[in-house]
Design a protein around this motif. Structure first.
Motif, mmCIF file in Angstrom:
data_model
loop_
_atom_site.group_PDB
_atom_site.id
_atom_site.type_symbol
_atom_site.label_atom_id
_atom_site.label_comp_id
_atom_site.label_asym_id
_atom_site.label_seq_id
_atom_site.Cartn_x
_atom_site.Cartn_y
_atom_site.Cartn_z
ATOM 1 N N THR A 180 140.022 17.389 -49.230
ATOM 2 C CA THR A 180 139.084 16.347 -48.793
ATOM 3 C C THR A 180 138.146 16.857 -47.699
ATOM 4 O OG1 THR A 180 140.876 15.488 -47.417
ATOM 5 C CG2 THR A 180 140.405 14.301 -49.441
ATOM 6 N N ALA A 181 138.689 17.710 -46.798
ATOM 7 C CA ALA A 181 137.829 18.250 -45.736
ATOM 8 C C ALA A 181 136.742 19.141 -46.344
ATOM 9 C CB ALA A 181 138.669 19.044 -44.749
ATOM 10 N N THR B 27 129.736 18.584 -49.301
ATOM 11 C CA THR B 27 128.763 17.544 -49.662
ATOM 12 C C THR B 27 127.726 17.366 -48.561
ATOM 13 O OG1 THR B 27 130.582 16.436 -50.776
ATOM 14 C CG2 THR B 27 128.565 15.196 -50.535
ATOM 15 N N ALA B 28 128.235 17.365 -47.310
ATOM 16 C CA ALA B 28 127.314 17.173 -46.183
ATOM 17 C C ALA B 28 126.409 18.386 -46.003
ATOM 18 C CB ALA B 28 128.121 16.924 -44.916
ATOM 19 N N PHE C 140 129.917 4.990 -47.054
ATOM 20 C CA PHE C 140 131.332 5.276 -47.303
ATOM 21 C C PHE C 140 132.231 4.431 -46.397
ATOM 22 C CE2 PHE C 140 135.039 8.335 -47.233
ATOM 23 C CZ PHE C 140 135.389 8.103 -48.544
ATOM 24 N N VAL D 32 131.820 11.925 -52.534
ATOM 25 C CA VAL D 32 133.079 12.105 -51.805
ATOM 26 C C VAL D 32 134.119 11.080 -52.267
ATOM 27 C CG1 VAL D 32 134.142 11.943 -49.530
ATOM 28 C CG2 VAL D 32 131.970 13.110 -49.795
ATOM 29 N N GLY D 33 133.720 9.835 -52.300
ATOM 30 C CA GLY D 33 134.643 8.762 -52.673
ATOM 31 C C GLY D 33 135.171 8.912 -54.089
ATOM 32 N N LEU D 34 134.260 9.172 -55.006
ATOM 33 C CA LEU D 34 134.675 9.287 -56.407
ATOM 34 C C LEU D 34 135.568 10.501 -56.628
ATOM 35 C CD1 LEU D 34 131.686 8.362 -58.727
ATOM 36 C CD2 LEU D 34 133.864 7.187 -58.456
ATOM 37 N N GLY E 293 146.041 18.293 -49.868
ATOM 38 C CA GLY E 293 145.109 17.173 -49.999
ATOM 39 C C GLY E 293 144.084 17.163 -48.888
ATOM 40 N N GLY E 294 144.546 17.494 -47.676
ATOM 41 C CA GLY E 294 143.651 17.504 -46.520
ATOM 42 C C GLY E 294 142.592 18.585 -46.643
ATOM 43 N N ASN F 205 150.713 11.923 -51.344
ATOM 44 C CA ASN F 205 150.864 11.773 -49.902
ATOM 45 C C ASN F 205 149.505 11.485 -49.268
ATOM 46 O OD1 ASN F 205 151.414 11.981 -47.231
ATOM 47 N ND2 ASN F 205 152.235 14.045 -47.296
ATOM 48 N N GLY G 273 147.835 13.753 -45.532
ATOM 49 C CA GLY G 273 147.019 14.952 -45.574
ATOM 50 C C GLY G 273 145.583 14.645 -45.939
ATOM 51 N N MET G 274 145.413 13.746 -46.909
ATOM 52 C CA MET G 274 144.055 13.429 -47.375
ATOM 53 C C MET G 274 143.239 12.744 -46.287
ATOM 54 S SD MET G 274 144.453 12.386 -51.338
ATOM 55 C CE MET G 274 142.743 12.740 -51.646
ATOM 56 N N LEU H 266 136.088 0.954 -54.607
ATOM 57 C CA LEU H 266 137.301 1.660 -54.191
ATOM 58 C C LEU H 266 138.070 0.857 -53.148
ATOM 59 C CD1 LEU H 266 135.990 5.340 -53.841
ATOM 60 C CD2 LEU H 266 137.378 4.402 -55.677
ATOM 61 N N THR I 253 134.149 17.000 -48.205
ATOM 62 C CA THR I 253 133.243 16.287 -47.302
ATOM 63 C C THR I 253 132.224 17.243 -46.689
ATOM 64 O OG1 THR I 253 135.184 14.981 -46.742
ATOM 65 C CG2 THR I 253 133.232 14.592 -45.436
ATOM 66 N N LEU I 254 132.719 18.381 -46.232
ATOM 67 C CA LEU I 254 131.820 19.335 -45.585
ATOM 68 C C LEU I 254 130.815 19.921 -46.573
ATOM 69 C CD1 LEU I 254 134.157 21.210 -43.113
ATOM 70 C CD2 LEU I 254 132.178 19.807 -42.583
ATOM 71 N N PHE J 165 141.589 0.729 -54.806
ATOM 72 C CA PHE J 165 142.497 1.022 -53.694
ATOM 73 C C PHE J 165 142.725 -0.203 -52.803
ATOM 74 C CE2 PHE J 165 141.157 5.166 -55.076
ATOM 75 C CZ PHE J 165 142.332 5.895 -55.009
ATOM 76 N N GLY K 94 142.219 15.150 -43.700
ATOM 77 C CA GLY K 94 141.153 15.989 -44.247
ATOM 78 C C GLY K 94 139.806 15.288 -44.146
ATOM 79 N N ARG L 122 151.474 18.877 -47.991
ATOM 80 C CA ARG L 122 150.726 17.857 -47.269
ATOM 81 C C ARG L 122 149.306 18.328 -46.968
ATOM 82 N NH1 ARG L 122 153.585 13.987 -44.516
ATOM 83 N NH2 ARG L 122 152.240 14.068 -42.712
ATOM 84 N N ILE M 280 143.110 11.771 -56.448
ATOM 85 C CA ILE M 280 144.334 10.987 -56.245
ATOM 86 C C ILE M 280 144.898 10.560 -57.601
ATOM 87 C CG2 ILE M 280 145.261 8.813 -55.335
ATOM 88 C CD1 ILE M 280 143.069 9.086 -53.092
ATOM 89 N N ALA N 153 137.437 11.964 -54.415
ATOM 90 C CA ALA N 153 138.748 11.707 -53.803
ATOM 91 C C ALA N 153 139.585 10.805 -54.700
ATOM 92 C CB ALA N 153 138.567 11.077 -52.431
ATOM 93 N N ALA N 154 138.959 9.739 -55.190
ATOM 94 C CA ALA N 154 139.687 8.803 -56.059
ATOM 95 C C ALA N 154 140.158 9.515 -57.321
ATOM 96 C CB ALA N 154 138.793 7.620 -56.410
#
Lengths: 92, 313
Positions: free
Chosen positions: A21-22, A28-29, B157, A53-55, A17-18, B131, B134-135, B188, A25-26, B193, B138, A14, A61, A57-58
């Motif tokens: 993404t974290a 990139t920022a 965003f 970030v969006g692309l 993924g977090g 899942n 988690g994302m 998206l 994001t960081l 999505f 994040g 779990r 996924i 992440a997509a």
């Protein structure tokens, strides 16, 4: 013990993924990739960091879903390298 | 579609699922006039009540902008539109789950309702394979920490902000915005999505940090006996899987062959109560007390989500 290991593996799955993404994001920022709007009030677009970030992440996924789908097709029960996602351990 | 209403003995013209969808739509319409320009009744009321002079659009309640102000040293005051909104939003999520997401957020509702117009064979069940909890957590961490590392993941965003631009017409005048990555967000949120995702709330499930904030609070609050939550009575559940199919966030699932109990992911649930509305045996309820999910035994925690579609078919 076995249950604990199972829970730890689930949590790691779990968290993966977090963490991705974290970090994304960081990073990139922090690197100011693309131009970002500092206040959110300019109304002229916040640049391309959000798109990165969006692309990403997509894409992540989609790749993860594709991999798991393929591994499930190859081994309909459980695959060792890409196990199907498990339920929420906190509700057990 | 018709259905027998047992309480009145009459034939209902709508199924419980459709009837509840309509009922929820009223909430989303209310959410729209409360938070979105040009109405912003929420901001206007709080401005009048607190003597604040916040801008009459969704930015007055934005988590990110105010956080940036906090990092910049402007501080936090409860007696502002943002301060009061933040406390109320967080408090309601702690006590009764992400009601804002489930019953008020027009941005999430648009993609969900539009997706219902698209046949299932054109939709991807992302949550079946990946899942989302988690994302989204994040993203929340990155979103909150971004100002602290000197950057910003900002309005382009935000599906919430994008919707306001559409409804106020500023999308068509702000060519700079349209030439930014906001277009990707729209694709998206409403596309990949959105309408082409089962449930229509893929963006909410994977990418919305505001929803993640509320879900985290709900996961904490649900441990307390006096909070409202989705409760489950395993003895009443017939495993019909209607709730599994109806959940817009795909937070419910059943194992292959329905051999195990119903599994619930509180970290993605938005407490919209669509599952409760369609549960004929009354196994699911939105109420206070122990949630009932813990009484299922340890095996349910290892149900491959990939079986959900088969169980729900």
């Amino acid at each position: 013990m076995r249950d604990m290991v199972r829970r730890a593996a689930t949590l790691l799955d779990r968290a993966k993924g977090g963490l991705a993404t974290a970090s994304l994001t960081l990073a990139t920022a922090a690197t100011n990739a693309g131009s970002t709007c500092a206040s959110g009030r300019c109304g002229q677009g916040c640049g391309f960091a959000c798109g990165i970030v969006g692309l990403a992440a997509a894409g992540g996924i989609a790749v993860a879903a594709g991999r798991r789908r393929m591994s499930e097709r190859a081994a309909p029960s459980v695959s060792a390298d890409a196990p199907p996602r498990t339920a929420d351990p906190t509700t057990s | 579609m018709t259905d027998l209403d047992r309480s009145t003995g009459r034939i209902a013209r709508q199924t419980p699922a459709v009837a509840f969808l309509h009922r929820r739509a009223v909430g989303y319409a209310l959410g729209f006039v409360l938070f979105y320009a040009p109405f912003t009744l929420w901001v206007t009321a709080l401005n009048a009540l607190l003597g604040d002079h916040a801008r009459a659009n969704i930015h007055a309640t934005c988590l990110r902008i105010q956080l940036l102000d906090l990092v910049n040293g402007k501080g936090f005051s409860l007696l502002t539109v943002w301060g009061a909104s933040f406390v109320l939003l967080s408090g309601s999520a702690l006590l009764a789950g992400p009601l804002f997401c489930g019953r008020l957020c027009a941005a999430g509702a648009i993609s969900e309702y539009l997706s219902r117009l698209v046949p299932d064979r054109f939709k991807i069940d992302w949550v079946r394979w990946v899942n989302p909890a988690g994302m989204r957590y994040g993203f929340l961490v990155g979103y909150l920490a971004a100002p602290m590392v000197g950057g910003s993941i900002a309005c382009a965003f935000c599906s919430y902000g994008f919707l306001e631009r559409i409804t106020t017409g500023s999308l068509w005048t702000a060519t700079g915005f349209l030439s930014s990555s906001a277009v990707i967000t729209a694709l998206l949120w409403l596309g990949l999505f959105g309408i082409f995702t089962k449930g229509g709330r893929g963006y909410c499930a994977f990418m919305c940090p505001v929803g993640a904030w509320q879900s985290g609070l709900h996961a904490l609050g649900a441990k307390l006996p006096f909070t409202w939550k989705i409760r489950f009575d395993a003895t009443a559940c017939t495993k019909c899987a209607v709730c599994v199919d109806e959940c817009p966030m795909r937070a419910l699932r059943l194992p292959l062959g329905r051999e195990g109990p119903l599994v619930y992911d509180r970290h993605t649930c938005i407490t919209c109560r669509q599952c409760v509305a369609v549960c004929k045996p009354g196994a699911l309820r939105f109420a206070r007390g122990a949630d009932g999910w813990a009484e299922q035994g340890p095996d349910h925690a290892h149900v491959p989500a990939g079986r959900r579609g088969e169980a729900g078919a």
